[in-house]
Design a protein around this motif. Structure first.
Motif, PDB file in Angstrom:
ATOM      1  N   UNK A  31      51.306  90.588  26.379  1.00  0.00           N
ATOM      2  CA  UNK A  31      50.720  91.655  25.582  1.00  0.00           C
ATOM      3  C   UNK A  31      51.798  92.243  24.665  1.00  0.00           C
ATOM      4  N   UNK A  32      51.660  91.957  23.382  1.00  0.00           N
ATOM      5  CA  UNK A  32      52.673  92.389  22.405  1.00  0.00           C
ATOM      6  C   UNK A  32      52.796  93.919  22.346  1.00  0.00           C
ATOM      7  N   UNK A  33      51.659  94.598  22.490  1.00  0.00           N
ATOM      8  CA  UNK A  33      51.667  96.072  22.459  1.00  0.00           C
ATOM      9  C   UNK A  33      52.450  96.621  23.654  1.00  0.00           C
ATOM     10  N   UNK A  76      56.271  92.672  36.910  1.00  0.00           N
ATOM     11  CA  UNK A  76      57.063  93.913  36.926  1.00  0.00           C
ATOM     12  C   UNK A  76      58.493  93.655  36.466  1.00  0.00           C
ATOM     13  N   UNK A  77      58.999  94.606  35.711  1.00  0.00           N
ATOM     14  CA  UNK A  77      60.368  94.547  35.212  1.00  0.00           C
ATOM     15  C   UNK A  77      61.084  95.817  35.646  1.00  0.00           C
ATOM     16  N   UNK A  78      62.250  95.660  36.269  1.00  0.00           N
ATOM     17  CA  UNK A  78      63.037  96.826  36.666  1.00  0.00           C
ATOM     18  C   UNK A  78      64.455  96.611  36.146  1.00  0.00           C
ATOM     19  N   UNK A  79      64.980  97.603  35.446  1.00  0.00           N
ATOM     20  CA  UNK A  79      66.348  97.465  34.931  1.00  0.00           C
ATOM     21  C   UNK A  79      67.075  98.800  34.953  1.00  0.00           C
ATOM     22  N   UNK A  80      68.390  98.708  34.932  1.00  0.00           N
ATOM     23  CA  UNK A  80      69.232  99.911  34.899  1.00  0.00           C
ATOM     24  C   UNK A  80      69.986  99.967  33.582  1.00  0.00           C
ATOM     25  N   UNK A 104      52.502  93.848  31.782  1.00  0.00           N
ATOM     26  CA  UNK A 104      51.273  93.608  31.017  1.00  0.00           C
ATOM     27  C   UNK A 104      50.712  94.858  30.342  1.00  0.00           C
ATOM     28  N   UNK A 105      51.191  96.054  30.751  1.00  0.00           N
ATOM     29  CA  UNK A 105      50.678  97.298  30.148  1.00  0.00           C
ATOM     30  C   UNK A 105      51.782  98.172  29.543  1.00  0.00           C
ATOM     31  N   UNK A 106      53.025  97.982  29.998  1.00  0.00           N
ATOM     32  CA  UNK A 106      54.130  98.826  29.521  1.00  0.00           C
ATOM     33  C   UNK A 106      54.246 100.130  30.293  1.00  0.00           C
ATOM     34  N   UNK A 107      53.397 100.302  31.312  1.00  0.00           N
ATOM     35  CA  UNK A 107      53.445 101.540  32.122  1.00  0.00           C
ATOM     36  C   UNK A 107      54.776 101.645  32.877  1.00  0.00           C
TER      37      UNK A 107
END
Length: 203
Positions: A31-33, A76-80, A104-107
């Motif tokens: 999802x590009x958005x 899910x993406x998690x970064x510091x 997929x949502x940017x939340x």
């Protein structure tokens, strides 16, 4: 259960007088958005970290920004994000801010959103942290009582890692103090639709 493939993390470099920042840039999501939303949040957070460090007026002042990817799987993406700045004085100061996204949502997720509504996640995590402090013989500035409801954290593979900023728990020399907690130790209170829920599911 099919999970989407990891997003692509590239590095964007930003420079201004006395400062060099390496900023993560996300692409390749379904999802590009959502990618755009994630990048906007990252950019805002980097700006906040820069702003928090104060002025670089000292002749020897310098600033470095960098990041570490902690988790990039199962949507899910998690970064510091880190920001080190020397603005004069005895030593520099490093700030860390972690972000966890649904790709997929940017939340983004606060610590409380990882758990079922109304669950005593603060008490449960505090008990585990307290036991680790004793076990690892960490010298705290004040007797440890509890984590903050919005304690800093990131998600690693099958674990939640809560951590404390410099000076928040212990003396500067200890650096950031991390407390890894297995998702299975919190299984009964985890929000199954959140970043920790998918860690309980075998591929």
């Amino acid at each position: 259960m099919s999970f989407q493939s990891p997003v692509v993390i590239q590095t964007a470099n930003a420079e201004f007088p006395k400062a060099e920042l390496s900023i993560p840039y996300v692409s390749g999501g379904k999802n590009e958005a959502a990618d755009k939303k994630i990048n906007h949040t990252i950019h805002q957070t980097v700006q906040q970290l820069v702003h928090s460090q104060g002025e670089l007026d000292d002749p020897n002042a310098q600033m470095l920004g960098y990041f570490e990817q902690k988790n990039n799987q199962k949507d899910y993406l998690s970064l510091s994000l880190y920001n080190y700045a020397f603005t004069g004085g005895a030593h520099g100061m490093t700030l860390q801010h972690s972000l966890t996204f649904k790709q997929s949502t940017g939340q983004t997720y606060t610590l409380s959103q990882l758990f079922k509504p109304g669950s005593d996640y603060v008490g449960r995590i505090s008990k585990i942290v307290s036991a680790q402090i004793k076990e690892r013989k960490i010298e705290t500035l004040e007797p440890f009582k509890s984590i903050r409801p919005d304690q800093d954290y990131y998600v690693a593979d099958r674990s939640l890692v809560v951590y404390f900023q410099l000076y928040e728990l212990s003396a500067y020399v200890y650096g950031f103090i991390y407390f890894p907690i297995s998702v299975y130790d919190l299984q009964d209170i985890i929000n199954e639709d959140g970043p920790l829920g998918v860690m309980l599911v075998n591929d």
